[in-house]
Design a protein around this motif. Structure first.
Motif, mmCIF file in Angstrom:
data_model
loop_
_atom_site.group_PDB
_atom_site.id
_atom_site.type_symbol
_atom_site.label_atom_id
_atom_site.label_comp_id
_atom_site.label_asym_id
_atom_site.label_seq_id
_atom_site.Cartn_x
_atom_site.Cartn_y
_atom_site.Cartn_z
ATOM 1 N N ARG A 1 4.811 -0.958 -0.199
ATOM 2 C CA ARG A 1 4.210 -2.132 -0.829
ATOM 3 C C ARG A 1 2.811 -1.763 -1.293
ATOM 4 O O ARG A 1 2.029 -1.231 -0.521
ATOM 5 C CB ARG A 1 4.182 -3.296 0.146
ATOM 6 C CG ARG A 1 5.606 -3.774 0.442
ATOM 7 C CD ARG A 1 5.675 -4.599 1.658
ATOM 8 N NE ARG A 1 5.754 -3.707 2.811
ATOM 9 C CZ ARG A 1 5.875 -4.118 4.044
ATOM 10 N NH1 ARG A 1 5.887 -5.393 4.314
ATOM 11 N NH2 ARG A 1 5.965 -3.259 5.026
ATOM 12 N N ILE A 2 2.518 -2.050 -2.567
ATOM 13 C CA ILE A 2 1.248 -1.659 -3.176
ATOM 14 C C ILE A 2 0.581 -2.887 -3.770
ATOM 15 O O ILE A 2 1.243 -3.722 -4.391
ATOM 16 C CB ILE A 2 1.458 -0.615 -4.287
ATOM 17 C CG1 ILE A 2 2.109 0.642 -3.720
ATOM 18 C CG2 ILE A 2 0.142 -0.274 -4.975
ATOM 19 C CD1 ILE A 2 2.505 1.658 -4.767
ATOM 20 N N GLY A 3 -0.734 -2.999 -3.576
ATOM 21 C CA GLY A 3 -1.500 -4.078 -4.184
ATOM 22 C C GLY A 3 -2.813 -3.542 -4.721
ATOM 23 O O GLY A 3 -3.400 -2.623 -4.148
ATOM 24 N N PHE B 1 -4.351 -0.967 -2.169
ATOM 25 C CA PHE B 1 -3.846 -0.987 -0.801
ATOM 26 C C PHE B 1 -2.388 -0.584 -0.795
ATOM 27 O O PHE B 1 -1.650 -0.917 -1.717
ATOM 28 C CB PHE B 1 -3.951 -2.393 -0.195
ATOM 29 C CG PHE B 1 -5.350 -2.884 -0.094
ATOM 30 C CD1 PHE B 1 -6.156 -2.469 0.945
ATOM 31 C CD2 PHE B 1 -5.855 -3.765 -1.026
ATOM 32 C CE1 PHE B 1 -7.452 -2.922 1.045
ATOM 33 C CE2 PHE B 1 -7.152 -4.217 -0.941
ATOM 34 C CZ PHE B 1 -7.946 -3.794 0.103
ATOM 35 N N ARG B 2 -1.973 0.105 0.267
ATOM 36 C CA ARG B 2 -0.563 0.463 0.431
ATOM 37 C C ARG B 2 -0.162 0.246 1.885
ATOM 38 O O ARG B 2 -0.926 0.516 2.802
ATOM 39 C CB ARG B 2 -0.331 1.918 0.045
ATOM 40 C CG ARG B 2 -0.408 2.139 -1.447
ATOM 41 C CD ARG B 2 0.017 3.525 -1.863
ATOM 42 N NE ARG B 2 -0.635 4.614 -1.175
ATOM 43 C CZ ARG B 2 -1.897 5.010 -1.364
ATOM 44 N NH1 ARG B 2 -2.640 4.361 -2.217
ATOM 45 N NH2 ARG B 2 -2.400 6.025 -0.732
ATOM 46 N N LEU B 3 1.062 -0.214 2.049
ATOM 47 C CA LEU B 3 1.643 -0.388 3.379
ATOM 48 C C LEU B 3 3.081 0.098 3.303
ATOM 49 O O LEU B 3 3.849 -0.368 2.469
ATOM 50 C CB LEU B 3 1.608 -1.865 3.792
ATOM 51 C CG LEU B 3 2.176 -2.196 5.159
ATOM 52 C CD1 LEU B 3 1.313 -1.595 6.267
ATOM 53 C CD2 LEU B 3 2.291 -3.689 5.345
ATOM 54 N N SER B 4 3.427 1.069 4.151
ATOM 55 C CA SER B 4 4.789 1.596 4.127
ATOM 56 C C SER B 4 5.482 1.447 5.475
ATOM 57 O O SER B 4 6.656 1.768 5.593
ATOM 58 C CB SER B 4 4.779 3.073 3.716
ATOM 59 O OG SER B 4 4.057 3.838 4.645
ATOM 60 N N SER C 1 7.390 -0.266 8.604
ATOM 61 C CA SER C 1 8.422 -1.306 8.640
ATOM 62 C C SER C 1 7.953 -2.473 9.504
ATOM 63 O O SER C 1 8.214 -2.547 10.685
ATOM 64 C CB SER C 1 9.742 -0.744 9.167
ATOM 65 O OG SER C 1 9.564 -0.234 10.459
ATOM 66 N N CYS C 2 7.197 -3.368 8.878
ATOM 67 C CA CYS C 2 6.696 -4.552 9.571
ATOM 68 C C CYS C 2 6.647 -5.706 8.580
ATOM 69 O O CYS C 2 6.541 -5.500 7.379
ATOM 70 C CB CYS C 2 5.310 -4.297 10.165
ATOM 71 S SG CYS C 2 4.052 -3.956 8.943
ATOM 72 N N ASN C 3 6.720 -6.897 9.097
ATOM 73 C CA ASN C 3 6.578 -8.084 8.259
ATOM 74 C C ASN C 3 5.123 -8.507 8.291
ATOM 75 O O ASN C 3 4.601 -8.869 9.340
ATOM 76 C CB ASN C 3 7.456 -9.224 8.781
ATOM 77 C CG ASN C 3 8.918 -8.963 8.565
ATOM 78 O OD1 ASN C 3 9.287 -8.443 7.532
ATOM 79 N ND2 ASN C 3 9.735 -9.300 9.534
ATOM 80 N N THR C 4 4.460 -8.439 7.151
ATOM 81 C CA THR C 4 3.067 -8.852 7.077
ATOM 82 C C THR C 4 2.733 -9.273 5.656
ATOM 83 O O THR C 4 3.469 -8.969 4.725
ATOM 84 C CB THR C 4 2.115 -7.745 7.558
ATOM 85 O OG1 THR C 4 0.819 -8.288 7.748
ATOM 86 C CG2 THR C 4 2.046 -6.599 6.573
ATOM 87 N N SER C 5 1.619 -9.963 5.517
ATOM 88 C CA SER C 5 1.123 -10.389 4.210
ATOM 89 C C SER C 5 -0.389 -10.232 4.204
ATOM 90 O O SER C 5 -1.045 -10.409 5.234
ATOM 91 C CB SER C 5 1.445 -11.860 3.956
ATOM 92 O OG SER C 5 2.822 -12.084 3.987
ATOM 93 N N ILE C 6 -0.945 -9.920 3.045
ATOM 94 C CA ILE C 6 -2.391 -9.935 2.891
ATOM 95 C C ILE C 6 -2.787 -11.371 2.599
ATOM 96 O O ILE C 6 -2.297 -11.988 1.657
ATOM 97 C CB ILE C 6 -2.847 -8.982 1.773
ATOM 98 C CG1 ILE C 6 -2.564 -7.538 2.203
ATOM 99 C CG2 ILE C 6 -4.323 -9.184 1.457
ATOM 100 C CD1 ILE C 6 -2.901 -6.500 1.167
ATOM 101 N N LEU C 7 -3.671 -11.919 3.432
ATOM 102 C CA LEU C 7 -4.048 -13.329 3.339
ATOM 103 C C LEU C 7 -5.358 -13.545 2.604
ATOM 104 O O LEU C 7 -5.524 -14.526 1.886
ATOM 105 C CB LEU C 7 -4.150 -13.923 4.745
ATOM 106 C CG LEU C 7 -2.909 -13.779 5.622
ATOM 107 C CD1 LEU C 7 -3.212 -14.265 7.032
ATOM 108 C CD2 LEU C 7 -1.748 -14.532 5.019
#
Length: 131
Positions: free
Chosen positions: A18-20, A107-110, A112-118
């Motif tokens: 996931r990339i933002g 930002f990158r997250l790889s 395996s977790c459920n999360t969101s940038i708030l």
């Protein structure tokens, strides 16, 4: 055929990257000095049981920043986003991130977790006028 769902953190056994990217922080006439970048995430979810080799470990958020409209990036910085149950974790990338006129972050997250940038913020100092 795969089913789309926010409940899945792996796709066919592979982690989902996931990339933002942020909008640019610009100052046409003055220099910016960035001291830190803070990110609030939906923390405390930890590595899920879909990845049994890392179950219980703290997921990491990776960040790179740019001073040239995202053409080149800094080396990668990593910070943990909270182990399972650590719901109050705030991620802060600090140490002085440089000086320039156009700042952006990826930002990158790889994991395996459920999360969101708030939410997020940048601790910035506006410098003197450029000569």
């Amino acid at each position: 055929i795969y089913e789309l769902s926010q409940n899945y953190t792996l796709e066919d056994g592979n982690t989902i990257l996931r990339i933002g990217r942020t909008a640019f922080l610009r100052s046409p006439n003055k220099y910016l000095r960035v001291w830190s970048v803070g990110i609030e995430v939906d923390a405390g979810n930890g590595i899920t049981n879909e990845d049994p080799n890392r179950l219980g470990e703290e997921p990491e958020l990776m960040m790179q920043y740019s001073w040239d409209y995202m053409r080149t990036f800094s080396s990668e910085l990593k910070e943990g986003i909270g182990r399972l149950g650590d719901y109050t974790k705030t991620v802060i990338f600090s140490g002085g991130l440089g000086t320039g006129r156009v700042f952006g972050v990826e930002f990158r997250l790889s994991d395996s977790c459920n999360t969101s940038i708030l939410n997020g913020w940048i601790d910035v100092e506006v410098g003197t006028q450029r000569t």
